[in-house]
Design an enzyme around this catalytic site. Structure first.
Site: not given
Ligand code: TSJ
Length: 677
Positions: A434, A507, A509, A511
């Protein structure tokens, strides 16, 4: 026959009754892993829920005791303790020591509504699989107690005192000889108890964690949860739609038919995903079945006939399809019937054909009624369905153009792909990364021989905004499909797979979790062979870099960080001070990191902590060491079950307080495979 002999004959029969359970526990509770373990709690709780559905109790509490046992208590009538006329034993003892005796001893066929014995026949199974079980019954002013060991009666039923309480309390200790693990998890139990609380409107189901030492995952939970929903499945639908833009309020109806009780709650949203959850006798029917078929048929029929009657749908226009009327729809369908038949691979499919007609007629009648009475809302719903129909036609045209034979052929490998030099698929790996900056680190950090990198820009792939089939037209996804080499649709050829392992690296997180779900969903729908063949993985980058002097460590969870700090002899308070100090240094001197890496550090006992906010923050060496190096990395292999879960919108059935990533990791943690040994 003399009385004594008759009794011992019964006893032998009972012993035989439970022996197969210990011999082949999987046959009775599905498995002996963590799932089976938690299933034991559900089996016991189900009995209390039956009592609640009979209208005889309103509170159920589950306690995880410190000694590893679990207690389940309700405030119902108390399991009868009188002597069973045929078996010459207390009914309680029959229930807990005889296979399939649950609820049947009353000989009461009074019906599905009171539901005694709908399920929860597994209490004796749980008893057989417990080193110890204790039953306490509060009934007619007395406390009755009986104990069992591995399903065998250990004490006679005794009255041990007086009480003004009513109810049943079962305490059991799962047998470590049977189960791979005897560690209970709050998350897992809460999920199911919350769901059951939605399904039994008004009933309070509480869970208390009374263990001194809890598993790490549970320490972030409060010790007491209480679920109670006056709104029942309407509240459930609302909960499922929490993060979505809703159209109107949940529509709810319930009706008793000759074949059982049908209860339905539905609410449209402006989202594109469909989320239909069905139950039979409070058991989640993950594979659907006749009740679901009936619901879908009625929904399509009713929406179409209303749209026509109002001339919203013109004469020359085609009917809305079943998919159109379910786009953005969230619904919970709950049926109760006398003899549910569960079929399918995972017994998650309702096999009673009569439930199709039952649900269909109820939904036809009640939904039509609702639409007639709420014209403004009805108009909005129909509008949404018509929009879906138009999008479907456009999307099909677009998809066909991608999938059409040859559409991907002749296309060259995407420019963004940093391919590996090996052409032997069995040793090649493709990392889907990503973000461009993380892609850059990965390109530099990788082993060029056999690791290829494909950076993907995640932002443009928003599943809430784009339909999945439309995604295939997206250049990023096209690049991925071309890179994999197998094509899509009718021209798919697994022999042409260019990489044995395909690794999603996002990641840590929200997202990242979102993009991961999206990719998993894509793979699940269009490339299930890749998952079934064990080719799909999820990389696990660390959350923290910790150093103390020269000692450099990576932590993949908060708990792991705490453990490393503990190892370094840092108490909680010091740690806090250090953290503050670190944060300051991070802000004032960001380049210090890099230079520190290359030169040996000055001997220092200073503790340093860096929290990675994204893969892009890691330099190539770090990314290699922690996430890509086959010798040291941790990767999770994706199973069809995982991917399906992603597909089902993994928030389903989960509390909103549980972050998606956390849930994802948890469900995967159980399927971790050591890939490189
Ligand atoms: F089965 C069990 F041991 F697992 C269990 C049963 C566990 C728990 C926590 C609760 C129960 C349970 C059973 N709670 N309430 C009942 N009720 C009856 O068994 C019962 C009581 C009275 C009558 C009646 O007809 O008078 C009928 C039933 C089924």
């Amino acid at each position: 026959m003399p009385k004594k002999e008759a009794y011992s004959a019964e006893k032998i029969q009972v012993l035989e009754g439970l022996e197969p359970v210990r011999k082949r526990p999987g046959m009775y509770i599905g498995s002996t892993d963590t799932r089976g373990l938690h299933h034991c709690v559900y089996e016991i709780v189900d009995n209390a829920i039956d009592e609640a559905m009979a209208g005889e109790c309103n509170t159920i509490i589950v306690i995880l005791n410190d000694d590893g046992s679990v207690s389940v208590e309700d405030n119902g009538r108390g399991i009868p303790v009188d002597i069973h006329p045929k078996l010459k034993k207390p009914a309680l003892e029959v229930v807990l020591t005889t296979l399939h005796a649950g609820g049947k001893f009353g000989g009461d066929e009074s019906g599905y509504k009171v539901s005694g014995g709908l399920h929860g026949v597994g209490s004796s199974v749980v008893n057989a699989l417990s080193t110890h079980m204790k039953a306490e019954v509060y009934r007619e002013g007395k406390i009755h107690v009986q104990e069992y060991k591995r399903g065998i009666t250990a004490t006679k039923l005794k009255v041990v005192g007086d009480t003004d309480k009513r109810g049943t309390k079962i305490t059991f200790t799962p047998d470590p000889v049977i189960f791979d693990t005897t560690q209970f998890y709050m998350d897992t139990l809460m999920q199911r108890l919350r769901q059951q609380a939605y399904l039994t409107r008004g009933v309070t189901i509480a869970i208390e964690d009374a263990r001194e030492t809890r598993p790490e995952e549970d320490t972030k939970h409060p010790r007491l949860y209480r679920f109670q929903f006056e709104g029942g499945i309407s509240a459930y639908v609302k909960h499922l739609n929490e993060s979505k833009e809703m159209i109107g309020r949940p529509i709810w109806f319930e009706k008793e038919t000759k074949d059982g009780v049908v209860e339905v709650a539905i609410q449209y949203t402006k989202a594109f995903q469909e989320n239909v959850v069905s139950f039979a006798n409070n058991i989640h029917t993950a594979e659907g079945g006749h009740h679901l078929t009936g619901f879908k048929a009625a929904l399509t029929r009713t929406i179409n006939s209303y749209a026509r009657s109002q001339s919203i749908l013109k004469e020359k226009e085609d009917n809305l399809s079943a998919d159109d009327v379910r786009e953005g729809l969230t619904s919970v369908i709950s049926v109760r019937l006398k003899e549910p038949q569960f079929e399918g691979q995972t017994k998650g499919k309702l096999g009673n054909a009569e439930m199709k007609t039952a649900v269909e007629s109820v939904v036809n009648e009640k939904l039509a009624e609702y639409l007639e009475e709420h014209p403004a809302e009805a108009k909005e719903i129909i509008g949404k369905c018509m929009l879906a129909a138009r999008a479907r036609l456009a999307a099909r045209a677009a998809r066909d153009s991608v999938i059409r034979k040859g559409a991907l052929e002749g296309m060259t490998l995407p420019g963004k792909l940093a391919d590996c030099s090996s052409r032997d698929p069995s040793e090649c790996e493709l990392f889907i990364v990503e973000g461009d900056s993380a892609g850059g680190s990965a390109k530099q950090g990788r082993n060029r021989d056999n690791q290829a990198i494909l950076p993907l820009r995640g932002k443009i792939l928003n599943v809430e905004q784009a339909r999945l089939d439309r995604m295939l037209n997206n250049n990023e996804i096209k690049a991925l499909i071309i890179a994999m080499g197998i094509g899509i649709g009718e021209v798919k050829d697994m022999e042409k797979l260019r990489y044995n392992r395909i690794v999603i690296m996002t990641d840590a997180d929200v997202d990242g979790a979102h993009i991961r779900t999206l990719l998993l969903t894509l793979f699940f729908r269009y490339f299930p062979e890749l998952i079934e063949g064990g080719h799909l993985f999820v990389a696990q980058p660390p959350l923290f870099k910790l150093s103390k002097g020269k000692d450099l460590r990576y932590a993949y969870t908060d708990e792991e960080k705490a453990m490393i700090f503990k190892e370094w002899g840092i108490t909680g308070k010091e740690e806090e001070e250090e953290e503050e100090a670190v944060e300051e240094s991070e802000e004032t001197d960001e380049s210090a990191e890099e230079t520190d890496e290359k030169k040996p550090k000055k001997p220092s006992k200073k503790v340093n902590e860096q929290r990675y906010k994204g893969l892009g923050e890691m330099n190539p060496d770090q990314l290699w060491d922690t996430t890509m190096n086959p010798e040291t990395r941790l990767m999770l292999q994706v199973t069809m079950e995982n991917a399906e879960q992603a597909d089902n919108v993994f928030t389903t059935l989960m509390g909103s307080e549980v972050a998606p990533r956390r849930k994802f990791i948890q469900t995967h943690a159980k399927t971790v495979k050591d890939l490189d040994v």
